[in-house]
Design a protein around this motif. Sequence first.
Motif, PDB file in Angstrom:
ATOM      1  N   GLU A   1      32.104  20.992 -24.821  1.00  0.00           N
ATOM      2  CA  GLU A   1      33.085  21.280 -23.752  1.00  0.00           C
ATOM      3  C   GLU A   1      32.532  21.332 -22.623  1.00  0.00           C
ATOM      4  O   GLU A   1      32.806  21.142 -21.233  1.00  0.00           O
ATOM      5  CB  GLU A   1      34.368  21.818 -24.470  1.00  0.00           C
ATOM      6  CG  GLU A   1      35.597  22.060 -23.399  1.00  0.00           C
ATOM      7  CD  GLU A   1      36.539  23.124 -23.220  1.00  0.00           C
ATOM      8  OE1 GLU A   1      36.020  24.072 -24.900  1.00  0.00           O
ATOM      9  OE2 GLU A   1      36.901  23.240 -22.510  1.00  0.00           O
ATOM     10  N   LEU A   2      31.648  22.651 -22.827  1.00  0.00           N
ATOM     11  CA  LEU A   2      30.782  22.215 -21.278  1.00  0.00           C
ATOM     12  C   LEU A   2      29.951  21.726 -20.888  1.00  0.00           C
ATOM     13  O   LEU A   2      30.038  21.002 -20.506  1.00  0.00           O
ATOM     14  CB  LEU A   2      29.988  24.106 -21.919  1.00  0.00           C
ATOM     15  CG  LEU A   2      28.748  24.518 -20.576  1.00  0.00           C
ATOM     16  CD1 LEU A   2      29.843  25.170 -19.745  1.00  0.00           C
ATOM     17  CD2 LEU A   2      28.124  25.319 -21.334  1.00  0.00           C
ATOM     18  N   PHE A   3      29.337  20.897 -22.080  1.00  0.00           N
ATOM     19  CA  PHE A   3      28.620  19.539 -21.679  1.00  0.00           C
ATOM     20  C   PHE A   3      29.208  18.229 -20.662  1.00  0.00           C
ATOM     21  O   PHE A   3      29.234  17.911 -19.746  1.00  0.00           O
ATOM     22  CB  PHE A   3      27.737  18.598 -22.683  1.00  0.00           C
ATOM     23  CG  PHE A   3      26.970  17.477 -22.129  1.00  0.00           C
ATOM     24  CD1 PHE A   3      25.637  17.713 -21.277  1.00  0.00           C
ATOM     25  CD2 PHE A   3      27.128  16.401 -22.406  1.00  0.00           C
ATOM     26  CE1 PHE A   3      24.930  16.710 -20.972  1.00  0.00           C
ATOM     27  CE2 PHE A   3      26.566  15.116 -22.589  1.00  0.00           C
ATOM     28  CZ  PHE A   3      25.525  15.457 -21.664  1.00  0.00           C
TER      29      PHE A   3
ATOM     30  N   LEU B   1      36.579  27.141 -20.033  1.00  0.00           N
ATOM     31  CA  LEU B   1      36.236  27.121 -21.319  1.00  0.00           C
ATOM     32  C   LEU B   1      37.240  27.500 -22.751  1.00  0.00           C
ATOM     33  O   LEU B   1      37.783  29.057 -21.981  1.00  0.00           O
ATOM     34  CB  LEU B   1      34.756  26.999 -22.171  1.00  0.00           C
ATOM     35  CG  LEU B   1      33.674  26.600 -21.772  1.00  0.00           C
ATOM     36  CD1 LEU B   1      32.660  27.262 -22.784  1.00  0.00           C
ATOM     37  CD2 LEU B   1      33.902  24.987 -21.908  1.00  0.00           C
ATOM     38  N   GLU B   2      37.925  27.058 -23.375  1.00  0.00           N
ATOM     39  CA  GLU B   2      39.213  27.560 -23.914  1.00  0.00           C
ATOM     40  C   GLU B   2      38.798  28.630 -24.986  1.00  0.00           C
ATOM     41  O   GLU B   2      39.213  30.186 -25.187  1.00  0.00           O
ATOM     42  CB  GLU B   2      39.576  26.062 -25.085  1.00  0.00           C
ATOM     43  CG  GLU B   2      40.853  25.505 -23.947  1.00  0.00           C
ATOM     44  CD  GLU B   2      40.945  24.834 -25.348  1.00  0.00           C
ATOM     45  OE1 GLU B   2      41.111  24.591 -26.854  1.00  0.00           O
ATOM     46  OE2 GLU B   2      41.950  23.093 -24.694  1.00  0.00           O
ATOM     47  N   LYS B   3      36.873  28.183 -25.260  1.00  0.00           N
ATOM     48  CA  LYS B   3      36.445  29.581 -26.536  1.00  0.00           C
ATOM     49  C   LYS B   3      35.996  29.768 -25.632  1.00  0.00           C
ATOM     50  O   LYS B   3      34.546  28.830 -25.016  1.00  0.00           O
ATOM     51  CB  LYS B   3      35.714  28.710 -27.429  1.00  0.00           C
ATOM     52  CG  LYS B   3      36.471  29.567 -28.793  1.00  0.00           C
ATOM     53  CD  LYS B   3      36.306  29.493 -30.264  1.00  0.00           C
ATOM     54  CE  LYS B   3      34.523  29.774 -30.620  1.00  0.00           C
ATOM     55  NZ  LYS B   3      34.165  28.725 -31.345  1.00  0.00           N
TER      56      LYS B   3
END
Length: 186
Positions: free
Chosen positions: A49-51, A78-80
């Motif tokens: 997700e970060l990428f 980010l969600e987490k």
Amino acid sequence: MVNQRIGPVNLEIRKGVEEDDGHHYYVLANTAETAISRLSTAYSPNEMELFKKLVENIVESGDGKIGSLAAMNLTDKLEKRIGKEEAQNFFNRLEDDRWIKKNSDGKISLSVRSIVELDQYIKDVYPDYIKLCSLCKKLCLQGCQCENCGAKFHFRCSNAFFSKQGPNKTCPESNCRAPWGQVVIR
Ligand SMILES: [Zn+2]
Ligand SMILES: [Zn+2]
């Protein structure tokens, strides 16, 4: 010839050029799965997700790079959540694996591996943001832009073009040919 031999085992050699310094590379690419699906097996869902956010911000930046602080701040979205240190380690891994690179100005851009392997992904996901180089017709994230027509060119492509022109430089775009004035992309 090599590609004909290795095609049946789902490999392909592709040519790529580093956008900032124009160095040429050959990338051994896996054709059985997309780079994104292969990345997903190497990195955790959270890291992916970060990428993806990193790629999105680089593509939408206009000049093909973002500052390292801006990259670090993506972790807040980010969600987490990922801790800053964990994020830094992840960025280091991406750099070691040649997905991203640190430019001479300290900003982060996509390295030649991403340019080659994520080419289709970027075109599919960000059709409204990407520009193709008017000279080589390939995806162009880092480059210069004509202030008259807005056409974008890789630095290496425009340098090669202008080196053949006289002192009166004109835009390489065939529909434009205006006296060359370059938009500084920030
Ligand atoms: Zn080009
Ligand atoms: Zn132009």
